[in-house]
Design an enzyme around this catalytic site. Structure first.
Site, PDB file in Angstrom:
ATOM      1  N   ARG A 127      -8.631  23.711  25.193  1.00 30.45           N
ATOM      2  CA  ARG A 127      -8.696  25.158  25.353  1.00 30.45           C
ATOM      3  C   ARG A 127      -8.405  25.471  26.808  1.00 30.45           C
ATOM      4  NH1 ARG A 127      -9.096  30.038  27.420  1.00 30.45           N
ATOM      5  NH2 ARG A 127     -10.201  31.574  26.150  1.00 30.45           N
TER       6      ARG A 127
ATOM      7  N   ASP B  72      18.723  14.297  18.792  1.00 28.66           N
ATOM      8  CA  ASP B  72      19.111  15.045  17.592  1.00 28.66           C
ATOM      9  C   ASP B  72      20.619  15.161  17.403  1.00 28.66           C
ATOM     10  OD1 ASP B  72      16.512  15.707  16.669  1.00 28.66           O
ATOM     11  OD2 ASP B  72      16.331  17.090  18.346  1.00 28.66           O
TER      12      ASP B  72
ATOM     13  N   HIS C 295      16.700  18.282  27.542  1.00 35.17           N
ATOM     14  CA  HIS C 295      15.358  17.778  27.202  1.00 35.17           C
ATOM     15  C   HIS C 295      14.355  18.206  28.252  1.00 35.17           C
ATOM     16  CE1 HIS C 295      12.183  14.995  25.986  1.00 35.17           C
ATOM     17  NE2 HIS C 295      12.788  15.052  24.812  1.00 35.17           N
TER      18      HIS C 295
ATOM     19  N   LYS D 294       0.844  -1.203   0.000  1.00 36.50           N
ATOM     20  CA  LYS D 294       0.000   0.000   0.000  1.00 36.50           C
ATOM     21  C   LYS D 294       0.880   1.254   0.000  1.00 36.50           C
ATOM     22  CE  LYS D 294      -3.819   2.217   2.467  1.00 36.50           C
ATOM     23  NZ  LYS D 294      -4.534   2.360   3.731  1.00 36.50           N
TER      24      LYS D 294
ATOM     25  N   ARG E  99      17.463   7.459  23.279  1.00 36.20           N
ATOM     26  CA  ARG E  99      17.720   7.315  21.839  1.00 36.20           C
ATOM     27  C   ARG E  99      19.157   7.635  21.502  1.00 36.20           C
ATOM     28  NH1 ARG E  99      12.887  11.365  20.533  1.00 36.20           N
ATOM     29  NH2 ARG E  99      14.096  12.461  22.111  1.00 36.20           N
TER      30      ARG E  99
ATOM     31  N   ARG F  84       7.998  11.151  11.988  1.00 31.09           N
ATOM     32  CA  ARG F  84       7.025  11.550  13.010  1.00 31.09           C
ATOM     33  C   ARG F  84       5.595  11.626  12.472  1.00 31.09           C
ATOM     34  NH1 ARG F  84       7.910  13.864  18.034  1.00 31.09           N
ATOM     35  NH2 ARG F  84       9.609  12.335  18.124  1.00 31.09           N
TER      36      ARG F  84
ATOM     37  N   HIS G  66      13.013  22.343  18.923  1.00 36.55           N
ATOM     38  CA  HIS G  66      12.362  21.024  18.723  1.00 36.55           C
ATOM     39  C   HIS G  66      13.130  20.312  17.611  1.00 36.55           C
ATOM     40  CE1 HIS G  66       9.301  18.025  18.766  1.00 36.55           C
ATOM     41  NE2 HIS G  66       8.250  18.690  18.318  1.00 36.55           N
TER      42      HIS G  66
ATOM     43  N   ILE H 275      23.309  25.186  23.504  1.00 33.82           N
ATOM     44  CA  ILE H 275      24.021  24.266  22.631  1.00 33.82           C
ATOM     45  C   ILE H 275      22.977  23.287  22.073  1.00 33.82           C
ATOM     46  CG2 ILE H 275      25.978  22.673  22.467  1.00 33.82           C
ATOM     47  CD1 ILE H 275      26.697  25.551  23.445  1.00 33.82           C
ATOM     48  N   MET H 276      22.750  23.372  20.779  1.00 34.75           N
ATOM     49  CA  MET H 276      21.662  22.598  20.187  1.00 34.75           C
ATOM     50  C   MET H 276      21.994  21.102  20.162  1.00 34.75           C
ATOM     51  SD  MET H 276      19.404  24.659  19.851  1.00 34.75           S
ATOM     52  CE  MET H 276      19.258  26.401  20.037  1.00 34.75           C
ATOM     53  N   GLY H 277      20.964  20.300  20.454  1.00 39.81           N
ATOM     54  CA  GLY H 277      21.171  18.857  20.510  1.00 39.81           C
ATOM     55  C   GLY H 277      21.435  18.377  21.936  1.00 39.81           C
TER      56      GLY H 277
HETATM   57  N1  COA Z   1      22.543  24.395  26.157  1.00 42.55           N
HETATM   58  C1  COA Z   1      22.866  25.180  27.220  1.00 42.55           C
HETATM   59  N2  COA Z   1      22.102  25.289  28.315  1.00 42.55           N
HETATM   60  C2  COA Z   1      20.969  24.580  28.347  1.00 42.55           C
HETATM   61  C3  COA Z   1      20.584  23.749  27.289  1.00 42.55           C
HETATM   62  C4  COA Z   1      21.421  23.661  26.177  1.00 42.55           C
HETATM   63  N3  COA Z   1      21.107  22.884  25.144  1.00 42.55           N
HETATM   64  N4  COA Z   1      19.418  23.154  27.591  1.00 42.55           N
HETATM   65  C5  COA Z   1      19.068  23.618  28.803  1.00 42.55           C
HETATM   66  N5  COA Z   1      20.019  24.463  29.244  1.00 42.55           N
HETATM   67  C6  COA Z   1      20.010  25.194  30.514  1.00 42.55           C
HETATM   68  C7  COA Z   1      19.208  26.473  30.349  1.00 42.55           C
HETATM   69  O1  COA Z   1      20.000  27.546  29.949  1.00 42.55           O
HETATM   70  C8  COA Z   1      18.629  26.664  31.728  1.00 42.55           C
HETATM   71  O2  COA Z   1      19.649  27.172  32.564  1.00 42.55           O
HETATM   72  P1  COA Z   1      19.287  28.247  33.690  1.00 42.55           P
HETATM   73  O3  COA Z   1      18.322  27.535  34.601  1.00 42.55           O
HETATM   74  O4  COA Z   1      20.597  28.575  34.281  1.00 42.55           O
HETATM   75  O5  COA Z   1      18.623  29.387  32.982  1.00 42.55           O
HETATM   76  C9  COA Z   1      18.372  25.218  32.186  1.00 42.55           C
HETATM   77  O6  COA Z   1      19.298  24.417  31.482  1.00 42.55           O
HETATM   78  C10 COA Z   1      16.947  24.771  31.896  1.00 42.55           C
HETATM   79  O7  COA Z   1      16.713  24.927  30.478  1.00 42.55           O
HETATM   80  P2  COA Z   1      15.347  25.332  29.809  1.00 42.55           P
HETATM   81  O8  COA Z   1      15.598  25.802  28.425  1.00 42.55           O
HETATM   82  O9  COA Z   1      14.601  26.257  30.724  1.00 42.55           O
HETATM   83  O10 COA Z   1      14.594  23.930  29.839  1.00 42.55           O
HETATM   84  P3  COA Z   1      13.350  23.532  28.990  1.00 42.55           P
HETATM   85  O11 COA Z   1      12.792  22.310  29.597  1.00 42.55           O
HETATM   86  O12 COA Z   1      12.428  24.695  28.818  1.00 42.55           O
HETATM   87  O13 COA Z   1      13.960  23.259  27.552  1.00 42.55           O
HETATM   88  C11 COA Z   1      14.951  22.268  25.698  1.00 42.55           C
HETATM   89  C12 COA Z   1      14.228  22.017  27.030  1.00 42.55           C
HETATM   90  C13 COA Z   1      15.049  20.961  24.958  1.00 42.55           C
HETATM   91  C14 COA Z   1      14.144  23.266  24.856  1.00 42.55           C
HETATM   92  C15 COA Z   1      16.352  22.838  26.006  1.00 42.55           C
HETATM   93  O14 COA Z   1      17.111  21.876  26.682  1.00 42.55           O
HETATM   94  C16 COA Z   1      17.061  23.294  24.740  1.00 42.55           C
HETATM   95  O15 COA Z   1      16.853  24.428  24.298  1.00 42.55           O
HETATM   96  N6  COA Z   1      17.905  22.420  24.139  1.00 42.55           N
HETATM   97  C17 COA Z   1      18.542  22.757  22.885  1.00 42.55           C
HETATM   98  C18 COA Z   1      17.592  22.507  21.730  1.00 42.55           C
HETATM   99  C19 COA Z   1      17.392  21.045  21.452  1.00 42.55           C
HETATM  100  O16 COA Z   1      18.338  20.275  21.407  1.00 42.55           O
HETATM  101  N7  COA Z   1      16.129  20.685  21.238  1.00 42.55           N
HETATM  102  C20 COA Z   1      15.761  19.323  20.903  1.00 42.55           C
HETATM  103  C21 COA Z   1      15.078  18.702  22.082  1.00 42.55           C
HETATM  104  S1  COA Z   1      14.819  16.973  21.809  1.00 42.55           S
END
Ligand code: COA
Length: 373
Positions: free
Chosen positions: A354, A310, A259, A70, A268, A335, A220, A254-256
């Site tokens: 809502r 990621d 969580h 399919k 993962r 996804r 994300h 720092i991306m990646g």
């Molecule tokens: N690099 C540097 N610092 C980070 C970080 C990262 N990737 N992720 C979290 N932190 C720090 C924040 O600066 C914060 O520090 P503070 O309390 O001194 O201000 C603390 O950790 C909490 O982070 P916060 O962004 O408030 O947590 P959250 O639950 O809202 O965010 C994410 C979760 C995933 C959005 C966050 O970790 C992030 O931005 N990661 C990078 C993007 C990423 O990889 N996304 C894919 C997720 S699967």
């Protein structure tokens, strides 16, 4: 009036029930419909996982054969969609291309009533790689590719159409595994967006278009592309260590890494890291894997932050010759299964989503005529 700080970003707030997935649940970890993610990553095909999420059970041999047939039969693109893909600029981001592609498909093949919702899900699963790679190949090599291959897997189809030749078994299997790992993750931002849209009794194309928009951001799904850009900035592991230390001093994200739900590791990551090492050895890489490991070490040593799904997915894709701007779209191609399963689950027991908000604006005031302001 104060805002509820604890619920900032709805962290830790349960927003409903699901039978699809557990994320970091004590004693379970990451599971899809009760199956451990490691068990699925080691043993299943992405198509089996898609069927499991969408239909609630692992397919038997006959069901899997029919399902794969399919999917193969649904890969073609309507002419109107191919024409629009040609008109979307070459410099567009492919996530925008997919958002538009899904939205347009909703016009050409509208869902109508919800009786055929599984067919809509299967159609999207089958043709997302087609629309992405038709646009990509048209604008990179000026070719109008035939997206209707008879590859018997989404991973094989994707790599075949991307590189114009069938992939090696190692590459097909590696992509298959990342598709399994990316398939579902409970009430993450894009899935929640899809459920909010579904809650209004809207159609699946709208829910998926909205989910793509949510996934696009670097907090994300966009993190895998941002992680690759970071890794490529450095020439050596030592340079990466110093560079990331400085970024942390400068309070950069720092991306990646990190969580919302996991606190000590992302399950993962170990699977992606292992694949990244195997593929780095295959291509004779002496730089990128070492840099990635160095960044991972600094993040743990300095912040106790761990690589999420990621981070090493980025180098897995890179070592297979996939351009960076296609990384987040691959996440979409996977996804879509989780999103569609959540749309179906939401509809089965629907309630408009809502929530309330804490008001922090001005007190009641009188309208002031234009001339008196
Ligand atoms: N690099 C540097 N610092 C980070 C970080 C990262 N990737 N992720 C979290 N932190 C720090 C924040 O600066 C914060 O520090 P503070 O309390 O001194 O201000 C603390 O950790 C909490 O982070 P916060 O962004 O408030 O947590 P959250 O639950 O809202 O965010 C994410 C979760 C995933 C959005 C966050 O970790 C992030 O931005 N990661 C990078 C993007 C990423 O990889 N996304 C894919 C997720 S699967």
């Amino acid at each position: 009036m104060t805002t509820n700080k604890k619920a900032g970003g709805l962290a830790g707030v349960s927003a409903g029930e699901t039978a699809l997935c557990t994320v970091g649940k004590e004693g379970a970890g990451l599971t899809y419909r009760g199956y451990d993610i490691y068990d699925l990553a080691d043993n299943a095909s992405f198509e089996e996982v898609a069927f499991l999420l969408l239909h609630g059970h692992l397919p038997n041999r006959a069901e899997l054969k029919a399902y794969i047939s399919k999917i193969i039969s649904l890969r073609g693109l309507p002419d109107a969609l191919s024409k629009v893909l040609e008109m979307i600029p070459a410099h567009a981001h492919p996530m925008d291309v997919l958002r538009t592609g899904v939205s347009l498909l909703g016009n050409i093949e509208p869902e109508g009533d919800f009786d055929n919702q599984h067919d809509v899900a299967d159609r999207l699963l089958a043709c997302l790689p087609s629309m992405l790679l038709y646009w990509h190949r048209f604008h990179t090599d000026g070719t109008r590719i035939d997206v209707e291959t008879d590859d018997d897997s989404v991973a094989g189809h994707f790599l075949h159409v991307l590189h114009d030749k069938p992939p090696s078994e190692l590459h097909r299997q590696s992509l298959n595994t990342t598709l399994i790992l990316y398939a579902e993750h409970e009430f993450n931002a894009s899935t929640f967006a899809a459920r909010v849209i579904t809650g209004t009794l809207s159609d699946m194309h709208s829910a998926v278009s909205g989910a793509i928009g949510a996934l696009r951001g670097p907090l994300h799904g966009g993190a895998n592309e941002a992680a690759m850009e970071l890794i490529q900035k450095f020439s050596t592991a030592g340079e990466a260590t110093a560079g990331v230390q400085q970024m942390l001093v400068d309070k950069e994200k720092i991306m990646g890494f990190g969580h919302r739900v996991y606190t000590t590791s992302d399950p993962r990551n170990s699977v992606n890291k292992k694949m990244s090492k195997i593929l780095s050895d295959e291509v004779g890489d002496t730089r990128l894997y070492a840099i990635s490991e160095a960044i991972e070490k600094v993040m743990w040593d300095e912040k106790k932050l761990f690589a999420n799904a990621d981070f090493f997915a980025a180098s897995v894709y890179h070592f297979m010759g996939i351009p960076t701007y296609l990384f987040t779209p691959i996440f979409v191609c996977s996804r879509i299964t989780g999103w569609a399963a959540h749309v179906i689950e939401q509809r089965a027991n629907n309630k408009l989503i809502r929530p309330a908000a804490d008001y922090v604006g001005p007190d009641l005031q009188k309208y002031v005529a234009l001339d008196d302001r």
